[in-house]
Design an enzyme around this catalytic site. Structure first.
Site, PDB file in Angstrom:
ATOM      1  N   GLN A 276     -10.703   7.727  -0.809  1.00  0.00           N
ATOM      2  CA  GLN A 276     -11.501   8.596  -1.685  1.00  0.00           C
ATOM      3  C   GLN A 276     -11.163  10.068  -1.488  1.00  0.00           C
ATOM      4  OE1 GLN A 276     -15.693   7.802  -1.143  1.00  0.00           O
ATOM      5  NE2 GLN A 276     -15.567   5.774  -2.064  1.00  0.00           N
TER       6      GLN A 276
ATOM      7  N   HIS B 294     -16.640   4.951  10.228  1.00  0.00           N
ATOM      8  CA  HIS B 294     -16.942   6.047   9.291  1.00  0.00           C
ATOM      9  C   HIS B 294     -18.454   6.231   9.282  1.00  0.00           C
ATOM     10  CE1 HIS B 294     -17.116   8.541   5.746  1.00  0.00           C
ATOM     11  NE2 HIS B 294     -15.803   8.588   5.699  1.00  0.00           N
TER      12      HIS B 294
ATOM     13  N   SER C 201      -4.365   9.957   7.428  1.00  0.00           N
ATOM     14  CA  SER C 201      -3.756   8.629   7.362  1.00  0.00           C
ATOM     15  C   SER C 201      -2.794   8.502   6.188  1.00  0.00           C
ATOM     16  CB  SER C 201      -4.861   7.590   7.242  1.00  0.00           C
ATOM     17  OG  SER C 201      -4.311   6.374   6.882  1.00  0.00           O
ATOM     18  N   LEU C 202      -3.250   8.937   5.017  1.00  0.00           N
ATOM     19  CA  LEU C 202      -2.370   8.859   3.847  1.00  0.00           C
ATOM     20  C   LEU C 202      -1.127   9.708   4.098  1.00  0.00           C
ATOM     21  CD1 LEU C 202      -4.989   9.099   0.925  1.00  0.00           C
ATOM     22  CD2 LEU C 202      -3.876   7.051   1.807  1.00  0.00           C
TER      23      LEU C 202
ATOM     24  N   ALA D 160       2.055   2.998   2.475  1.00  0.00           N
ATOM     25  CA  ALA D 160       3.152   2.951   3.449  1.00  0.00           C
ATOM     26  C   ALA D 160       4.309   2.111   2.907  1.00  0.00           C
ATOM     27  CB  ALA D 160       2.640   2.386   4.772  1.00  0.00           C
TER      28      ALA D 160
ATOM     29  N   LYS E  45      -0.170  -9.857  -0.109  1.00  0.00           N
ATOM     30  CA  LYS E  45      -0.771 -11.192   0.062  1.00  0.00           C
ATOM     31  C   LYS E  45      -1.899 -11.459  -0.928  1.00  0.00           C
ATOM     32  CE  LYS E  45      -3.907  -9.870   3.796  1.00  0.00           C
ATOM     33  NZ  LYS E  45      -4.408 -10.174   5.114  1.00  0.00           N
TER      34      LYS E  45
ATOM     35  N   ARG F  23     -15.598  12.542  13.179  1.00  0.00           N
ATOM     36  CA  ARG F  23     -16.321  11.312  12.819  1.00  0.00           C
ATOM     37  C   ARG F  23     -16.971  10.583  13.977  1.00  0.00           C
ATOM     38  NH1 ARG F  23     -12.233   8.906   8.414  1.00  0.00           N
ATOM     39  NH2 ARG F  23     -12.726  10.582   6.993  1.00  0.00           N
TER      40      ARG F  23
ATOM     41  N   GLY G 258       0.857  -1.189   0.000  1.00  0.00           N
ATOM     42  CA  GLY G 258       0.000   0.000   0.000  1.00  0.00           C
ATOM     43  C   GLY G 258       0.893   1.240   0.000  1.00  0.00           C
TER      44      GLY G 258
ATOM     45  N   GLU H  22     -12.895  18.524   4.725  1.00  0.00           N
ATOM     46  CA  GLU H  22     -13.572  17.388   5.370  1.00  0.00           C
ATOM     47  C   GLU H  22     -13.833  17.728   6.836  1.00  0.00           C
ATOM     48  OE1 GLU H  22     -12.232  13.446   2.958  1.00  0.00           O
ATOM     49  OE2 GLU H  22     -10.742  14.245   4.296  1.00  0.00           O
TER      50      GLU H  22
ATOM     51  N   ARG I  19      -8.960   9.561  14.628  1.00  0.00           N
ATOM     52  CA  ARG I  19      -8.161  10.142  13.535  1.00  0.00           C
ATOM     53  C   ARG I  19      -8.926  11.245  12.800  1.00  0.00           C
ATOM     54  NH1 ARG I  19      -7.767   8.924   7.774  1.00  0.00           N
ATOM     55  NH2 ARG I  19      -9.502   7.520   8.148  1.00  0.00           N
TER      56      ARG I  19
ATOM     57  N   HIS J 144     -13.902   1.521   9.954  1.00  0.00           N
ATOM     58  CA  HIS J 144     -13.186   2.183   8.858  1.00  0.00           C
ATOM     59  C   HIS J 144     -11.680   2.251   9.072  1.00  0.00           C
ATOM     60  CE1 HIS J 144     -12.580   4.986   5.584  1.00  0.00           C
ATOM     61  NE2 HIS J 144     -12.102   5.912   6.401  1.00  0.00           N
TER      62      HIS J 144
ATOM     63  N   ASP K  71      -2.652  -8.300  10.114  1.00  0.00           N
ATOM     64  CA  ASP K  71      -1.552  -9.278  10.151  1.00  0.00           C
ATOM     65  C   ASP K  71      -0.288  -8.717  10.822  1.00  0.00           C
ATOM     66  OD1 ASP K  71      -3.423 -10.562   8.645  1.00  0.00           O
ATOM     67  OD2 ASP K  71      -2.161 -10.882   6.890  1.00  0.00           O
TER      68      ASP K  71
HETATM   69  P1  FAD Z   1      -2.912  -0.686   2.899  1.00  0.00           P
HETATM   70  O1  FAD Z   1      -3.057   0.291   1.823  1.00  0.00           O
HETATM   71  O2  FAD Z   1      -4.133  -1.323   3.427  1.00  0.00           O
HETATM   72  O3  FAD Z   1      -1.938  -1.804   2.362  1.00  0.00           O
HETATM   73  C1  FAD Z   1      -1.714  -2.993   3.083  1.00  0.00           C
HETATM   74  C2  FAD Z   1      -0.853  -3.903   2.238  1.00  0.00           C
HETATM   75  O4  FAD Z   1      -0.379  -4.959   3.074  1.00  0.00           O
HETATM   76  C3  FAD Z   1      -1.576  -4.583   1.084  1.00  0.00           C
HETATM   77  O5  FAD Z   1      -0.709  -4.631  -0.019  1.00  0.00           O
HETATM   78  C4  FAD Z   1      -1.807  -6.013   1.603  1.00  0.00           C
HETATM   79  O6  FAD Z   1      -1.890  -6.978   0.597  1.00  0.00           O
HETATM   80  C5  FAD Z   1      -0.560  -6.194   2.409  1.00  0.00           C
HETATM   81  N1  FAD Z   1      -0.611  -7.218   3.457  1.00  0.00           N
HETATM   82  C6  FAD Z   1      -1.380  -7.255   4.569  1.00  0.00           C
HETATM   83  N2  FAD Z   1      -1.052  -8.341   5.322  1.00  0.00           N
HETATM   84  C7  FAD Z   1      -0.064  -8.972   4.657  1.00  0.00           C
HETATM   85  C8  FAD Z   1       0.698 -10.143   4.914  1.00  0.00           C
HETATM   86  N3  FAD Z   1       0.503 -10.894   6.008  1.00  0.00           N
HETATM   87  N4  FAD Z   1       1.635 -10.515   4.008  1.00  0.00           N
HETATM   88  C9  FAD Z   1       1.828  -9.807   2.865  1.00  0.00           C
HETATM   89  N5  FAD Z   1       1.140  -8.671   2.578  1.00  0.00           N
HETATM   90  C10 FAD Z   1       0.214  -8.264   3.471  1.00  0.00           C
HETATM   91  N6  FAD Z   1      -7.226   7.909   4.468  1.00  0.00           N
HETATM   92  C11 FAD Z   1      -6.939   9.165   4.107  1.00  0.00           C
HETATM   93  O7  FAD Z   1      -5.989   9.755   4.618  1.00  0.00           O
HETATM   94  N7  FAD Z   1      -7.707   9.781   3.156  1.00  0.00           N
HETATM   95  C12 FAD Z   1      -8.762   9.181   2.552  1.00  0.00           C
HETATM   96  O8  FAD Z   1      -9.405   9.762   1.692  1.00  0.00           O
HETATM   97  C13 FAD Z   1      -9.088   7.863   2.939  1.00  0.00           C
HETATM   98  N8  FAD Z   1     -10.154   7.226   2.399  1.00  0.00           N
HETATM   99  C14 FAD Z   1     -10.369   5.922   2.723  1.00  0.00           C
HETATM  100  C15 FAD Z   1     -11.419   5.246   2.105  1.00  0.00           C
HETATM  101  C16 FAD Z   1     -11.628   3.908   2.361  1.00  0.00           C
HETATM  102  C17 FAD Z   1     -12.743   3.174   1.690  1.00  0.00           C
HETATM  103  C18 FAD Z   1     -10.777   3.233   3.279  1.00  0.00           C
HETATM  104  C19 FAD Z   1     -10.990   1.787   3.572  1.00  0.00           C
HETATM  105  C20 FAD Z   1      -9.755   3.918   3.917  1.00  0.00           C
HETATM  106  C21 FAD Z   1      -9.550   5.264   3.641  1.00  0.00           C
HETATM  107  N9  FAD Z   1      -8.517   5.964   4.264  1.00  0.00           N
HETATM  108  C22 FAD Z   1      -8.256   7.248   3.900  1.00  0.00           C
HETATM  109  C23 FAD Z   1      -7.559   5.289   5.119  1.00  0.00           C
HETATM  110  C24 FAD Z   1      -6.308   4.964   4.275  1.00  0.00           C
HETATM  111  O9  FAD Z   1      -6.709   4.586   2.975  1.00  0.00           O
HETATM  112  C25 FAD Z   1      -5.485   3.848   4.870  1.00  0.00           C
HETATM  113  O10 FAD Z   1      -5.298   4.072   6.228  1.00  0.00           O
HETATM  114  C26 FAD Z   1      -4.123   3.779   4.204  1.00  0.00           C
HETATM  115  O11 FAD Z   1      -4.270   3.658   2.810  1.00  0.00           O
HETATM  116  C27 FAD Z   1      -3.348   2.595   4.756  1.00  0.00           C
HETATM  117  O12 FAD Z   1      -2.214   2.396   3.964  1.00  0.00           O
HETATM  118  P2  FAD Z   1      -1.242   1.209   4.346  1.00  0.00           P
HETATM  119  O13 FAD Z   1      -0.167   1.226   3.321  1.00  0.00           O
HETATM  120  O14 FAD Z   1      -0.887   1.285   5.763  1.00  0.00           O
HETATM  121  O15 FAD Z   1      -2.141  -0.115   4.174  1.00  0.00           O
HETATM  122  C1  SIN Z   2     -13.370   9.821   3.245  1.00  0.00           C
HETATM  123  O1  SIN Z   2     -13.130  10.106   2.077  1.00  0.00           O
HETATM  124  O2  SIN Z   2     -14.406  10.110   3.845  1.00  0.00           O
HETATM  125  C2  SIN Z   2     -12.351   9.061   3.995  1.00  0.00           C
HETATM  126  C3  SIN Z   2     -11.300   9.976   4.401  1.00  0.00           C
HETATM  127  C4  SIN Z   2     -10.463   9.336   5.443  1.00  0.00           C
HETATM  128  O3  SIN Z   2     -10.747   8.221   5.892  1.00  0.00           O
HETATM  129  O4  SIN Z   2      -9.505   9.985   5.847  1.00  0.00           O
END
Ligand code: FAD
Ligand code: SIN
Length: 544
Positions: free
Chosen positions: A52, A245, A399-400, A20, A40, A298, A18, A121, A394, A359, A224
């Site tokens: 979004q 959410h 988060s992003l 991160a 995974k 929220r 993702g 927001e 949060r 969420h 995980d």
């Molecule tokens: P993720 O993007 O979830 O990536 C996790 C990765 O880990 C994936 O590739 C997965 O396959 C991998 N993985 C997991 N477990 C394992 C394992 N055991 N072995 C191998 N790979 C594994 N935040 C904002 O700031 N702004 C927004 O507008 C926003 N909108 C959102 C809308 C939705 C619908 C959702 C669900 C969340 C939203 N968020 C938003 C929150 C934000 O998207 C997430 O917090 C952020 O993208 C998390 O990024 P990450 O890289 O930590 O994890």
């Molecule tokens: C949203 O677009 O409402 C999600 C934004 C976020 O989770 O930060």
């Protein structure tokens, strides 16, 4: 380019592709470090691609780091670590510039800062959200994946699932400072667990939304990384703060589709279903709950909806955006407009049925602002972590930003750290297990766990319900551990094992908090204590 990766040395292993994980990988790779990134499921799956609304950038002339820190603290209800909030806010402009340099096509505005359109927001005093219409995460993820695929220092392993961390304990040696030496990972297509030695391991596995029956999260969100770090003896913090959410689409065919908060930011309002037959949307209710109405943080909006739904005995409330007009909605919210239309809801002409859903995981693996976890050689970044930024709730779009800012400092810390020679690590031992006879046991346990978390550990909690949940979670854990010890591992089994571990952490943390604060609301402790601290759970490493 600085040469940091002597030939033959193990790579850095990043678990998660993702925002991160890819941020860490691209920074490391740009400095000559070889990186292996595991995903995974498919590389495109994860919360990032589903984001979004957008990402915070303190960019506007009407904005300041102080203002963003204040909004983050207000949302976080007294538990935000000010140093973390300030550090991340100070680096937000640089984070947006880096994403633009990676090719992210943010929505433009020639008169806006950096030429970008900023939206608003809930909980934000000003417009400070950079976005790509209403599909910001997809735009970011596609751009970073393109960069990673083109970089010869990055190896992407799709459908590889980390099972557990390899630590001093696996080597059966006494380390004065216990270390992480790599991961065991399941190659899902070959159904084989491989040993991946690593210079450092980065957990970027996202949150644990799937532990709830109703969630906006993708299937990858099974906690995980949090469960692995916990099993390896790391501290985990603030797990009681699960963000619900307020506006997930309520529709039988589409259970996890988010209706972005940015829609409320642009003026959409929440209404009760107490109107006329044929047009059942009636009174707007948020102004009676909070002076900020639909743009309150929220936790407040989600609790207000929960309250109104219970009071009126209804399955959902309505989000009315019709007054914004079809042209505006199609331009700014094309994804939501199209998806709702495909389900027979024309959002320009009728309100959208919405419910709250799990969420975001505000807690996670405790790290510093460079992603260092408690074990030498182990780092964690993104939604899997607790850095102190989110406190008890949060702020939208933080988060992003956290993924990008801490992703970079994490890469720098790994490169600055001393590289410990990796001792020979033992191969995964499957000699004592057999193939599972009944997969149905696993799916039943998944369903039971998610339903009990929804019913007993949801938006409004009581001590009695939490205790009941803990009792049942422990029974489930015993059954799942037994299964794990005797049968060959599969992704479903591993995810269930991690989910039940995280469920226990959430409930134990909730039981420790004798007050209501932010996302944790207890009927038995409705008041907020004058002084409060993060909930930190600690354990000694035990046999995986
Ligand atoms: P993720 O993007 O979830 O990536 C996790 C990765 O880990 C994936 O590739 C997965 O396959 C991998 N993985 C997991 N477990 C394992 C394992 N055991 N072995 C191998 N790979 C594994 N935040 C904002 O700031 N702004 C927004 O507008 C926003 N909108 C959102 C809308 C939705 C619908 C959702 C669900 C969340 C939203 N968020 C938003 C929150 C934000 O998207 C997430 O917090 C952020 O993208 C998390 O990024 P990450 O890289 O930590 O994890
Ligand atoms: C949203 O677009 O409402 C999600 C934004 C976020 O989770 O930060």
């Amino acid at each position: 380019m600085q040469q940091v990766d002597p030939a033959g040395a193990p790579p850095v292993v990043v678990v998660g592709a993702g925002l991160a994980g890819l941020t860490v990988a691209l920074h490391l790779a740009s400095l000559g470090q070889r990186v292996t990134v595991l995903a995974k499921r498919s590389l495109g799956e994860g919360a990032t691609a589903w984001a979004q609304g957008g990402i915070v950038g303190v960019l506007g002339t009407d904005d300041s780091v102080e203002s963003h820190v204040r909004d983050t603290q207000d949302a976080g209800a007294g538990l935000v670590d000010e140093q973390a909030a300030r550090f991340i806010a100070e680096h937000s402009a640089e984070a947006i510039e880096w994403l633009v340099a990676q090719g992210v096509p943010f929505s433009p505005d020639p008169t806006g800062p950096l030429g970008l359109h900023l939206t608003r927001e809930g909980g934000h005093a000003v417009r400070r959200i950079a976005h790509a219409a209403d599909a910001t995460g997809k735009a970011i993820h596609e751009a970073l994946l393109t960069q990673a695929k083109a970089n010869p220092n990055v190896t992407l392993l799709e459908r590889w699932m980390a099972v557990d961390l390899i630590t001093s304990r696996h080597l059966k040696r006494e380390d004065p400072s216990p270390h992480c030496y790599g991961v065991y990972a399941l190659d899902i297509d070959q159904q084989r667990v491989e040993t991946l030695p690593a210079r450092a391991v980065v957990l970027a596995t996202g949150g644990v939304g799937k532990v709830y029956r109703y969630t906006t999260n993708p299937d990858t969100a099974t906690g995980d990384g949090i469960a692995m770090a916990w099993r390896a003896g790391c501290r985990v913090a603030n797990m009681e703060f699960i963000q619900f959410h307020p506006t997930c689409l309520y529709h039988p065919q589409e259970r996890s589709f988010l209706i972005t908060e940015a829609l409320r930011g642009e003026g959409a309002v929440l209404k009760l279903p107490n109107g006329q037959p044929g047009a059942p949307w009636g009174t707007r209710f948020m102004p009676a709950h909070d002076e900020r109405a639909e743009l309150a943080p929220r936790d407040i909006v989600a609790r207000a909806i929960d309250f109104e739904m219970k009071k009126h005995g209804v399955d959902h409330v309505w989000l009315d955006a019709t007054h914004l007009g079809e042209a505006f909605l199609k331009e700014h919210f094309p994804t939501i407009h199209a998806r709702c239309l495909s389900l027979g809801i024309d959002i320009a002409r009728q309100p959208i049925p919405v419910v709250p859903a799990a969420h975001y995981t505000c807690g996670g693996v405790a790290t510093d602002l460079s992603g260092r976890a408690d074990l030498a050689g182990l780092y964690a970044v993104g939604e899997a972590t607790y850095t102190g930024l989110h406190g008890a709730n949060r702020l939208a779009s933080n988060s992003l930003l956290e993924c990008v800012v801490i992703g970079r400092t994490c890469a720098e810390a790994i490169l600055a750290g001393t590289s410990v020679a990796t001792p020979p690590v033992p191969a995964w031992d499957e000699s004592l297990v057999e193939s599972a006879d009944e997969q149905v046991v696993i799916s039943h346990n998944w369903d039971e766990l998610r339903l009990l978390m929804w019913n007993y550990v949801g938006i409004v909690r009581t001590t009695k319900r939490l205790e009941r949940a803990l009792h049942r979670i422990k029974l489930l854990r015993t059954e799942i551990d037994d299964y794990y010890a005797n049968f060959r591992v599969t992704r479903d089994l591993l995810e269930l094992r991690n989910l039940v571990g995280c469920a226990e952490l959430i409930v134990r943390s909730a039981l420790k908090r004798h007050e209501s604060r932010g996302l944790h609301f207890s009927r038995d402790f409705p008041h907020t204590l004058p002084v409060s601290f993060p909930t930190v759970l600690t354990r000694r490493a035990r046999s995986a």
